[in-house]
Design a protein around this motif. Structure first.
Motif, PDB file in Angstrom:
ATOM      1  N   GLY A  10       7.959 -12.484  -8.401  1.00  0.00           N
ATOM      2  CA  GLY A  10       6.824 -11.827  -9.097  1.00  0.00           C
ATOM      3  C   GLY A  10       5.737 -10.847  -8.013  1.00  0.00           C
ATOM      4  O   GLY A  10       4.708 -10.088  -8.557  1.00  0.00           O
ATOM      5  N   VAL A  11       6.273  -9.979  -7.368  1.00  0.00           N
ATOM      6  CA  VAL A  11       5.377  -8.839  -6.600  1.00  0.00           C
ATOM      7  C   VAL A  11       6.539  -7.809  -7.304  1.00  0.00           C
ATOM      8  O   VAL A  11       7.299  -7.488  -7.293  1.00  0.00           O
ATOM      9  CB  VAL A  11       5.779  -9.519  -4.989  1.00  0.00           C
ATOM     10  CG1 VAL A  11       4.587  -7.797  -4.477  1.00  0.00           C
ATOM     11  CG2 VAL A  11       4.515 -10.445  -4.980  1.00  0.00           C
ATOM     12  N   LYS A  12       5.491  -6.787  -7.648  1.00  0.00           N
ATOM     13  CA  LYS A  12       6.728  -5.525  -8.314  1.00  0.00           C
ATOM     14  C   LYS A  12       5.197  -3.958  -7.196  1.00  0.00           C
ATOM     15  O   LYS A  12       4.736  -4.563  -7.171  1.00  0.00           O
ATOM     16  CB  LYS A  12       5.918  -5.468  -9.549  1.00  0.00           C
ATOM     17  CG  LYS A  12       6.085  -4.284  -9.849  1.00  0.00           C
ATOM     18  CD  LYS A  12       5.808  -4.390 -11.531  1.00  0.00           C
ATOM     19  CE  LYS A  12       6.603  -2.115 -12.101  1.00  0.00           C
ATOM     20  NZ  LYS A  12       6.285  -2.488 -13.455  1.00  0.00           N
ATOM     21  N   CYS A  13       6.247  -4.311  -6.961  1.00  0.00           N
ATOM     22  CA  CYS A  13       5.902  -2.643  -6.538  1.00  0.00           C
ATOM     23  C   CYS A  13       6.539  -1.301  -5.981  1.00  0.00           C
ATOM     24  O   CYS A  13       7.458  -1.301  -6.035  1.00  0.00           O
ATOM     25  CB  CYS A  13       5.726  -3.062  -4.765  1.00  0.00           C
ATOM     26  SG  CYS A  13       5.368  -1.932  -3.362  1.00  0.00           S
ATOM     27  N   VAL A  14       5.729  -0.577  -6.642  1.00  0.00           N
ATOM     28  CA  VAL A  14       6.275   0.606  -7.188  1.00  0.00           C
ATOM     29  C   VAL A  14       6.315   2.021  -6.362  1.00  0.00           C
ATOM     30  O   VAL A  14       6.246   2.963  -6.106  1.00  0.00           O
ATOM     31  CB  VAL A  14       5.395   0.783  -8.157  1.00  0.00           C
ATOM     32  CG1 VAL A  14       6.358   0.317  -9.710  1.00  0.00           C
ATOM     33  CG2 VAL A  14       3.972   1.356  -8.418  1.00  0.00           C
ATOM     34  N   VAL A  15       5.378   1.256  -4.660  1.00  0.00           N
ATOM     35  CA  VAL A  15       5.257   3.155  -3.735  1.00  0.00           C
ATOM     36  C   VAL A  15       7.003   2.983  -3.403  1.00  0.00           C
ATOM     37  O   VAL A  15       6.828   2.261  -2.379  1.00  0.00           O
ATOM     38  CB  VAL A  15       4.203   1.945  -3.136  1.00  0.00           C
ATOM     39  CG1 VAL A  15       3.887   3.227  -1.908  1.00  0.00           C
ATOM     40  CG2 VAL A  15       2.961   1.959  -3.461  1.00  0.00           C
ATOM     41  N   ASN A  16       7.516   3.889  -3.823  1.00  0.00           N
ATOM     42  CA  ASN A  16       8.518   4.462  -3.109  1.00  0.00           C
ATOM     43  C   ASN A  16       7.969   4.953  -2.026  1.00  0.00           C
ATOM     44  O   ASN A  16       9.869   5.223  -1.514  1.00  0.00           O
ATOM     45  CB  ASN A  16       9.368   4.106  -3.802  1.00  0.00           C
ATOM     46  CG  ASN A  16       8.938   6.526  -4.550  1.00  0.00           C
ATOM     47  OD1 ASN A  16       7.782   6.929  -3.587  1.00  0.00           O
ATOM     48  ND2 ASN A  16       9.587   7.082  -5.519  1.00  0.00           N
ATOM     49  N   THR A  17       7.048   4.773  -1.409  1.00  0.00           N
ATOM     50  CA  THR A  17       6.876   5.542  -0.567  1.00  0.00           C
ATOM     51  C   THR A  17       7.210   4.686   1.376  1.00  0.00           C
ATOM     52  O   THR A  17       6.711   4.854   2.493  1.00  0.00           O
ATOM     53  CB  THR A  17       5.693   6.673   0.116  1.00  0.00           C
ATOM     54  OG1 THR A  17       4.957   6.185  -0.068  1.00  0.00           O
ATOM     55  CG2 THR A  17       6.613   7.966  -0.408  1.00  0.00           C
ATOM     56  N   ALA A  29       8.012  -7.124   2.106  1.00  0.00           N
ATOM     57  CA  ALA A  29       7.432  -7.747   3.472  1.00  0.00           C
ATOM     58  C   ALA A  29       7.585  -9.226   3.189  1.00  0.00           C
ATOM     59  O   ALA A  29       7.507  -9.939   2.558  1.00  0.00           O
ATOM     60  CB  ALA A  29       6.073  -7.323   2.973  1.00  0.00           C
ATOM     61  N   GLY A  30       7.196  -9.942   4.626  1.00  0.00           N
ATOM     62  CA  GLY A  30       6.911 -11.505   5.465  1.00  0.00           C
ATOM     63  C   GLY A  30       5.810 -11.730   4.159  1.00  0.00           C
ATOM     64  O   GLY A  30       6.133 -12.891   3.799  1.00  0.00           O
ATOM     65  N   THR A  31       5.086 -11.230   3.842  1.00  0.00           N
ATOM     66  CA  THR A  31       3.680 -10.903   3.200  1.00  0.00           C
ATOM     67  C   THR A  31       3.157  -9.971   3.108  1.00  0.00           C
ATOM     68  O   THR A  31       3.313  -9.314   3.518  1.00  0.00           O
ATOM     69  CB  THR A  31       2.125 -12.280   4.766  1.00  0.00           C
ATOM     70  OG1 THR A  31       2.616 -11.233   5.225  1.00  0.00           O
ATOM     71  CG2 THR A  31       2.642 -13.549   5.321  1.00  0.00           C
ATOM     72  N   ILE A  32       1.799 -10.425   2.238  1.00  0.00           N
ATOM     73  CA  ILE A  32       1.455  -9.078   1.351  1.00  0.00           C
ATOM     74  C   ILE A  32      -0.052  -9.862   2.244  1.00  0.00           C
ATOM     75  O   ILE A  32      -0.458 -10.783   1.732  1.00  0.00           O
ATOM     76  CB  ILE A  32       1.688  -9.332  -0.070  1.00  0.00           C
ATOM     77  CG1 ILE A  32       2.735  -8.583  -0.110  1.00  0.00           C
ATOM     78  CG2 ILE A  32      -0.027  -7.828  -0.079  1.00  0.00           C
ATOM     79  CD1 ILE A  32       2.800  -8.616  -1.154  1.00  0.00           C
ATOM     80  N   GLU A  33      -0.844  -8.846   2.696  1.00  0.00           N
ATOM     81  CA  GLU A  33      -2.219  -8.713   2.849  1.00  0.00           C
ATOM     82  C   GLU A  33      -2.815  -7.380   1.882  1.00  0.00           C
ATOM     83  O   GLU A  33      -2.813  -6.434   2.088  1.00  0.00           O
ATOM     84  CB  GLU A  33      -2.862  -8.174   4.305  1.00  0.00           C
ATOM     85  CG  GLU A  33      -3.787  -8.572   4.698  1.00  0.00           C
ATOM     86  CD  GLU A  33      -4.709  -8.068   6.063  1.00  0.00           C
ATOM     87  OE1 GLU A  33      -5.826  -8.490   6.572  1.00  0.00           O
ATOM     88  OE2 GLU A  33      -3.781  -8.452   7.071  1.00  0.00           O
ATOM     89  N   PHE A  50       1.238  -2.219   3.544  1.00  0.00           N
ATOM     90  CA  PHE A  50       1.758  -0.671   3.271  1.00  0.00           C
ATOM     91  C   PHE A  50       1.981   0.011   4.611  1.00  0.00           C
ATOM     92  O   PHE A  50       1.821   0.116   5.671  1.00  0.00           O
ATOM     93  CB  PHE A  50       0.720   0.285   2.268  1.00  0.00           C
ATOM     94  CG  PHE A  50       1.463   1.792   2.945  1.00  0.00           C
ATOM     95  CD1 PHE A  50       2.525   1.981   1.964  1.00  0.00           C
ATOM     96  CD2 PHE A  50       1.186   3.001   3.687  1.00  0.00           C
ATOM     97  CE1 PHE A  50       3.333   3.000   1.962  1.00  0.00           C
ATOM     98  CE2 PHE A  50       1.974   4.091   4.013  1.00  0.00           C
ATOM     99  CZ  PHE A  50       2.984   4.653   2.403  1.00  0.00           C
ATOM    100  N   THR A  51       3.686   0.427   4.571  1.00  0.00           N
ATOM    101  CA  THR A  51       3.975   0.689   6.137  1.00  0.00           C
ATOM    102  C   THR A  51       4.612   1.902   5.503  1.00  0.00           C
ATOM    103  O   THR A  51       5.859   2.142   4.662  1.00  0.00           O
ATOM    104  CB  THR A  51       4.644  -0.353   6.456  1.00  0.00           C
ATOM    105  OG1 THR A  51       4.113  -1.318   7.350  1.00  0.00           O
ATOM    106  CG2 THR A  51       5.396   0.663   8.281  1.00  0.00           C
TER     107      THR A  51
END
Length: 54
Positions: A10-17, A29-33, A50-51
């Motif tokens: 259910g988490v969408k992330c479009v940050v391909n960097t 990611a194991g968790t999101i903050e 973000f890393t």
């Protein structure tokens, strides 16, 4: 997946960097903050998980 973690359903992330981004715009990611605590709009929020990719 590169880091052997499961995707967050259910988490969408479009940050391909980001290190946790995977094809299909999914996040492993194991968790999101998300910060800051007292944000008043989406423009005031940031993903603190973000890393950058190497």
């Amino acid at each position: 997946m590169a880091d052997d973690k499961k995707i967050i359903s259910g988490v969408k992330c479009v940050v391909n960097t980001c290190h946790y981004h995977h094809p299909g715009d999914v996040c492993s990611a194991g968790t999101i903050e998300i910060k800051p605590r007292n944000a008043n709009s989406k423009d005031e929020t940031d993903c603190n998980t973000f890393t950058p990719t190497k």
